[in-house]
Motif scaffolding. Structure first.
Motif, PDB file in Angstrom:
ATOM      1  N   UNK A   1       9.788  57.308  40.180  1.00  0.00           N
ATOM      2  CA  UNK A   1      10.942  56.429  40.301  1.00  0.00           C
ATOM      3  C   UNK A   1      12.198  57.073  39.708  1.00  0.00           C
ATOM      4  N   UNK A   2      12.174  58.390  39.643  1.00  0.00           N
ATOM      5  CA  UNK A   2      13.321  59.139  39.160  1.00  0.00           C
ATOM      6  C   UNK A   2      13.373  59.219  37.650  1.00  0.00           C
ATOM      7  N   UNK A   3      14.330  59.991  37.179  1.00  0.00           N
ATOM      8  CA  UNK A   3      14.549  60.135  35.748  1.00  0.00           C
ATOM      9  C   UNK A   3      16.033  60.389  35.536  1.00  0.00           C
ATOM     10  N   UNK A   4      16.416  60.777  34.334  1.00  0.00           N
ATOM     11  CA  UNK A   4      17.816  61.039  34.035  1.00  0.00           C
ATOM     12  C   UNK A   4      18.109  62.530  34.130  1.00  0.00           C
ATOM     13  N   UNK A   5      19.365  62.877  34.324  1.00  0.00           N
ATOM     14  CA  UNK A   5      19.733  64.281  34.357  1.00  0.00           C
ATOM     15  C   UNK A   5      19.426  64.940  33.025  1.00  0.00           C
ATOM     16  N   UNK A   6      19.637  64.214  31.910  1.00  0.00           N
ATOM     17  CA  UNK A   6      19.323  64.801  30.607  1.00  0.00           C
ATOM     18  C   UNK A   6      17.835  65.066  30.485  1.00  0.00           C
ATOM     19  N   UNK A   7      17.014  64.207  31.100  1.00  0.00           N
ATOM     20  CA  UNK A   7      15.585  64.463  31.093  1.00  0.00           C
ATOM     21  C   UNK A   7      15.237  65.723  31.852  1.00  0.00           C
ATOM     22  N   UNK A   8      15.844  65.914  33.019  1.00  0.00           N
ATOM     23  CA  UNK A   8      15.551  67.102  33.819  1.00  0.00           C
ATOM     24  C   UNK A   8      16.038  68.367  33.136  1.00  0.00           C
ATOM     25  N   UNK A   9      17.233  68.337  32.527  1.00  0.00           N
ATOM     26  CA  UNK A   9      17.695  69.525  31.825  1.00  0.00           C
ATOM     27  C   UNK A   9      16.866  69.780  30.576  1.00  0.00           C
ATOM     28  N   UNK A  10      16.110  68.760  30.126  1.00  0.00           N
ATOM     29  CA  UNK A  10      15.184  68.975  29.022  1.00  0.00           C
ATOM     30  C   UNK A  10      14.075  69.941  29.351  1.00  0.00           C
ATOM     31  N   UNK A  11      13.875  70.242  30.639  1.00  0.00           N
ATOM     32  CA  UNK A  11      12.883  71.241  31.036  1.00  0.00           C
ATOM     33  C   UNK A  11      13.355  72.662  30.749  1.00  0.00           C
ATOM     34  N   UNK A  12      14.657  72.880  30.634  1.00  0.00           N
ATOM     35  CA  UNK A  12      15.193  74.232  30.552  1.00  0.00           C
ATOM     36  C   UNK A  12      14.612  75.072  29.426  1.00  0.00           C
ATOM     37  N   UNK A  13      14.377  74.519  28.210  1.00  0.00           N
ATOM     38  CA  UNK A  13      13.824  75.372  27.157  1.00  0.00           C
ATOM     39  C   UNK A  13      12.448  75.947  27.479  1.00  0.00           C
ATOM     40  N   UNK A  14      11.716  75.312  28.398  1.00  0.00           N
ATOM     41  CA  UNK A  14      10.394  75.806  28.753  1.00  0.00           C
ATOM     42  C   UNK A  14      10.445  76.937  29.775  1.00  0.00           C
ATOM     43  N   UNK A  15      11.624  77.197  30.364  1.00  0.00           N
ATOM     44  CA  UNK A  15      11.758  78.206  31.408  1.00  0.00           C
ATOM     45  C   UNK A  15      12.921  79.129  31.059  1.00  0.00           C
ATOM     46  N   UNK A  16      12.740  80.026  30.081  1.00  0.00           N
ATOM     47  CA  UNK A  16      13.835  80.898  29.647  1.00  0.00           C
ATOM     48  C   UNK A  16      14.398  81.707  30.813  1.00  0.00           C
ATOM     49  N   UNK A  17      15.710  81.758  30.882  1.00  0.00           N
ATOM     50  CA  UNK A  17      16.372  82.540  31.912  1.00  0.00           C
ATOM     51  C   UNK A  17      16.839  81.737  33.105  1.00  0.00           C
TER      52      UNK A  17
END
Length: 292
Positions: free
Chosen positions: A169-185
């Motif tokens: 049912x979707x999430x927030x943009x801040x939630x999605x950008x929270x993935x960034x630390x797990x994918x360096x680069x």
């Protein structure tokens, strides 16, 4: 807004704790030989093997669908060999590629990605002779197939969909950008115009269309496996589906010691994986706890 350094450190510490718990579970339940099979070489020992023929015990191939920023290998280094050892023909695809962004997939328009899944399932069915497949997806990979089922004829080709931490049912943009630390680069390669990120925001045109008229389609069994520590798809119960043939599971209800977050539940969590196995073969399901 991108994560602050303090928030990244906090999430990193929680991820380490989750990995430590899962490592303990692995040590208690997986033999050295099994660990060896979980290495990347497993790709060549039954995973994505188009000569694999489904058995009478497991007549449907399993197609693994990675999440946002993932790919067909890295997301499945543990789950793919786990299922191969249990006698399944297992396949995984890459989807949602963007020009100029190597390795990190699941970024293109989700409706187009669903079309790529449709094509891939056709390839798997053609190679194996199976009438239907089962789908197992992590994050976006647990949600995107619902578009294929609902709008691209997938319901006639799929028996079950198992979503691990799906953003149904979707999430927030801040939630999605929270993935960034797990994918360096990955961060320097992205902008807020990345189609899949926009599609996954709660209330987007895509999410609204996906859920209009009900969460499910007839003839498909649905399982959602969630963690209450999810920091990407929040509140975690928004991952759940409503409809006939649905089972919603929280891993902490099965193993209170499980500290998996959004990424670790899909990549290393044997509690979640036992529930995947149960969902794929409900006639032979066994109780899930911290040690199986």
């Amino acid at each position: 807004m991108l994560p602050t350094a303090a928030l990244i450190r906090k999430r990193g510490r929680r991820a380490v704790r989750a990995l430590a718990v899962v490592a303990g579970l692995l040590a208690a339940t997986v033999t050295p030989a099994a660990v060896a099979h979980a290495a990347p070489a497993a790709v060549h020992s039954g995973w994505n093997d188009y000569s694999c023929q489904p058995s009478a015990a497991h007549p449907r191939p399993v197609v693994l669908v990675h999440g946002t920023f993932g790919n067909s290998v890295d997301n499945w280094l543990v789950l793919a060999p786990y299922l191969v050892r249990r006698g399944y023909c297992v396949f995984s695809l890459d989807y949602g590629q963007l020009p100029g962004v190597p390795l990190f997939n699941g970024l293109g328009p989700i409706a187009k990605s669903a079309g790529q899944l449709d094509t891939f399932v056709g390839k798997v069915r053609g190679a194996t002779g199976a009438a239907k497949v089962d789908l197992v997806g992590h994050s976006q990979g647990g949600m995107m197939p619902r578009y294929y089922l609902k709008f691209l004829g997938g319901a006639a080709e799929v028996n079950a969909l198992v979503g691990i931490a799906p953003d149904n049912h979707g999430t927030t943009l801040s939630g999605l950008t929270g993935l960034l630390p797990y994918f360096p680069g990955i961060e320097p390669l992205l902008t807020l115009a990345t189609p899949a990120l926009a599609d996954q925001i709660a209330g987007s045109d895509f999410v609204t269309k996906l859920n209009a008229g009900g969460d499910t389609v007839p003839g498909v069994r649905y399982t959602v496996i969630a963690t209450k520590y999810d920091e990407v798809v929040t509140p975690y119960r928004t991952q759940f589906l409503d409809g006939p043939g649905v089972r919603n599971v929280v891993v902490q209800d099965l193993c209170p010691a499980d500290l998996s977050e959004h990424v670790t539940i899909g990549t290393v969590d044997l509690v979640a994986y036992h529930e995947v196995a149960n969902a794929l073969d409900p006639a032979h399901a066994t109780a899930t706890d911290c040690f199986n």
